[in-house]
Design a protein around this motif. Sequence first.
Motif, short mmCIF file in Angstrom:
data_model
loop_
_atom_site.label_atom_id
_atom_site.label_comp_id
_atom_site.label_asym_id
_atom_site.label_seq_id
_atom_site.Cartn_x
_atom_site.Cartn_y
_atom_site.Cartn_z
N LEU A 65 0.73 -1.13 -0.05
CA LEU A 65 0.13 -0.14 0.16
C LEU A 65 0.75 1.15 -0.29
O LEU A 65 0.31 2.36 -0.26
N PHE A 66 1.97 1.10 0.64
CA PHE A 66 3.10 2.18 0.73
C PHE A 66 4.20 2.54 -0.64
O PHE A 66 4.85 3.32 -0.39
N LEU A 67 3.83 1.53 -1.40
CA LEU A 67 4.74 1.53 -2.66
C LEU A 67 4.44 2.83 -3.74
O LEU A 67 3.12 3.15 -3.66
N PRO A 68 5.39 3.63 -4.07
CA PRO A 68 5.07 4.81 -5.01
C PRO A 68 4.06 4.51 -6.09
O PRO A 68 2.97 5.11 -6.32
N GLY A 69 4.02 3.15 -6.76
CA GLY A 69 3.20 3.09 -7.77
C GLY A 69 1.58 2.93 -7.50
O GLY A 69 0.91 3.29 -7.93
N LEU A 70 1.40 2.17 -6.25
CA LEU A 70 0.19 2.15 -5.60
C LEU A 70 -0.38 3.31 -4.98
O LEU A 70 -1.57 3.65 -5.00
N ARG B 14 -4.13 7.61 -5.47
CA ARG B 14 -4.44 9.18 -5.98
C ARG B 14 -5.35 9.20 -7.15
O ARG B 14 -6.19 10.07 -6.99
N LEU B 15 -5.31 8.32 -8.17
CA LEU B 15 -6.10 8.50 -9.32
C LEU B 15 -7.62 7.82 -8.81
O LEU B 15 -8.61 8.44 -9.29
N LEU C 281 5.63 -1.40 -8.90
CA LEU C 281 6.31 -1.23 -7.74
C LEU C 281 6.46 0.46 -7.49
O LEU C 281 6.16 1.24 -6.58
N ARG C 282 6.96 1.12 -8.62
CA ARG C 282 7.28 2.67 -8.65
C ARG C 282 6.50 3.38 -9.71
O ARG C 282 6.10 4.49 -9.28
N ARG C 283 6.33 2.92 -10.78
CA ARG C 283 5.68 3.66 -12.09
C ARG C 283 4.21 3.47 -11.84
O ARG C 283 3.68 2.64 -11.53
N CYS C 284 3.48 4.44 -12.64
CA CYS C 284 2.12 4.58 -12.95
C CYS C 284 1.69 5.22 -13.98
O CYS C 284 2.18 6.50 -14.23
N ARG C 285 1.16 4.42 -15.07
CA ARG C 285 1.06 5.27 -16.37
C ARG C 285 -0.39 5.20 -16.64
O ARG C 285 -1.30 4.22 -16.15
N TRP D 142 0.77 5.95 -23.50
CA TRP D 142 0.31 6.03 -22.07
C TRP D 142 1.19 7.23 -21.51
O TRP D 142 2.28 7.63 -22.08
N GLN D 143 0.44 8.08 -20.62
CA GLN D 143 1.19 9.23 -19.96
C GLN D 143 1.84 8.65 -18.57
O GLN D 143 1.01 7.78 -17.92
N GLU D 144 2.64 9.07 -18.17
CA GLU D 144 3.31 8.93 -16.81
C GLU D 144 2.85 9.50 -15.50
O GLU D 144 2.71 10.99 -16.14
N ILE D 145 2.49 9.09 -14.63
CA ILE D 145 1.91 9.91 -13.47
C ILE D 145 3.17 10.35 -12.84
O ILE D 145 4.27 9.66 -12.39
N PRO D 146 3.48 11.97 -12.49
CA PRO D 146 4.53 12.47 -12.07
C PRO D 146 4.47 11.93 -10.26
O PRO D 146 3.54 11.55 -9.79
#
Length: 382
Positions: A143-148, A153-154, A288-292, A318-322
């Motif tokens: 739950l605390f990984l950057p990607g999730l 947030r989304l 784990l870290r990225r979200c697109r 696809w667009q990268e979430i900052p």
Amino acid sequence: MARKSIGIVMNGVTGRMGYRQHLLRSILAIREQGGLRLADGTDLWPEPVLVGRSEAKLRDLAARHGLDAWTTDLDEALARPGVEVYFDAQVTGARVAAIRKAVAAGKHVYTEKPLADDLEGALALAKLADESGIKHGVVQDKLFLPGLLKLKRLIDGGFFGRILSVRGEFGYWVFEGDWQEAQRPSWNYRAEDGGGIILDMFCHWRYVLDAIAQVRSVQALGATHVPERVDEDGKPYEATADDAAYGIFELDGGIVAQINSSWTTRVFRDELVEFQVDGTEGSAVAGLRRCRVQHRSMTPKPVWNPDLPATEDFRAQWQEIPDNTVFDNGFKTQWEMFLRHVTEDAPFSWDFYAGARGVQLAELGLQAWREGRRIEVPELRR
């Protein structure tokens, strides 16, 4: 600045997860930053007491990091002055008895998963902890990984519209231990020692899916694809636990989730775990870290034609979430939250009952596999 010490018995820190994530990257990292700053301005200073079965490993570990508190005697560790918290990263089969000792000693308890081998044992621990008046928590690190966190947030921002489905892929090839050393301990592949990917990973998938919508049913097919492995001493052994699982979960709102979990797959994706969430207004792929993401307004219109090579670069669409923030280690983040819960009574949602819900899904997943049917997931009440 005033400093307040808190003793933490850490049982199982000679293992891979207990050492790397919990001791090195969490507790020692908190010490390296000068402690955990509390609301009143005090710096909380963790004082780990290392516990394990091997005196030699503990002595070496303590010397490596300048620590002097270690023992192979759990009772002695729990009786030390200043100890307020017990943490468990042992094999699952040893966890229940150790936690019961810690609760009896009046210590707050934070533990790795699974909380117990079965739901009955997990609920018994939860009830015991509540009745004893201690604070209790279970590691739910993903739950605390950057990607999730970006995915949440989304969801919170309404990006998806109505969520339709979730698809997850987790795993990698764990070597058999003969011509290359295995990356996971051999007990993971012995059911009699609490091994198996369903018991391990369905506990994770429960809290990951519940963060999207409550899980209401499960269907699962497990497999032992590699029937023989080689242990840490170079001895062949029979793999009696499942090393892959293929699950289908129904969530509130008609959402369908499919998650493949495997220690017998080779990775052809960007991260070791990825979740794709599809909704009426947009889709996202989180690792784990990225979200697109791909929004409805930016969705292309592919045409199926197997006679011609694909001309579109689908990934490039696809667009990268900052990041929009600095993400700390997920294990450390949850450790800090639990320590605030213990010392300041700050909120902490992931207690033994949350851990029991994970064990429940794993237990029902194993039953669904055994009986070859869909099984509803009843709500657990305190």
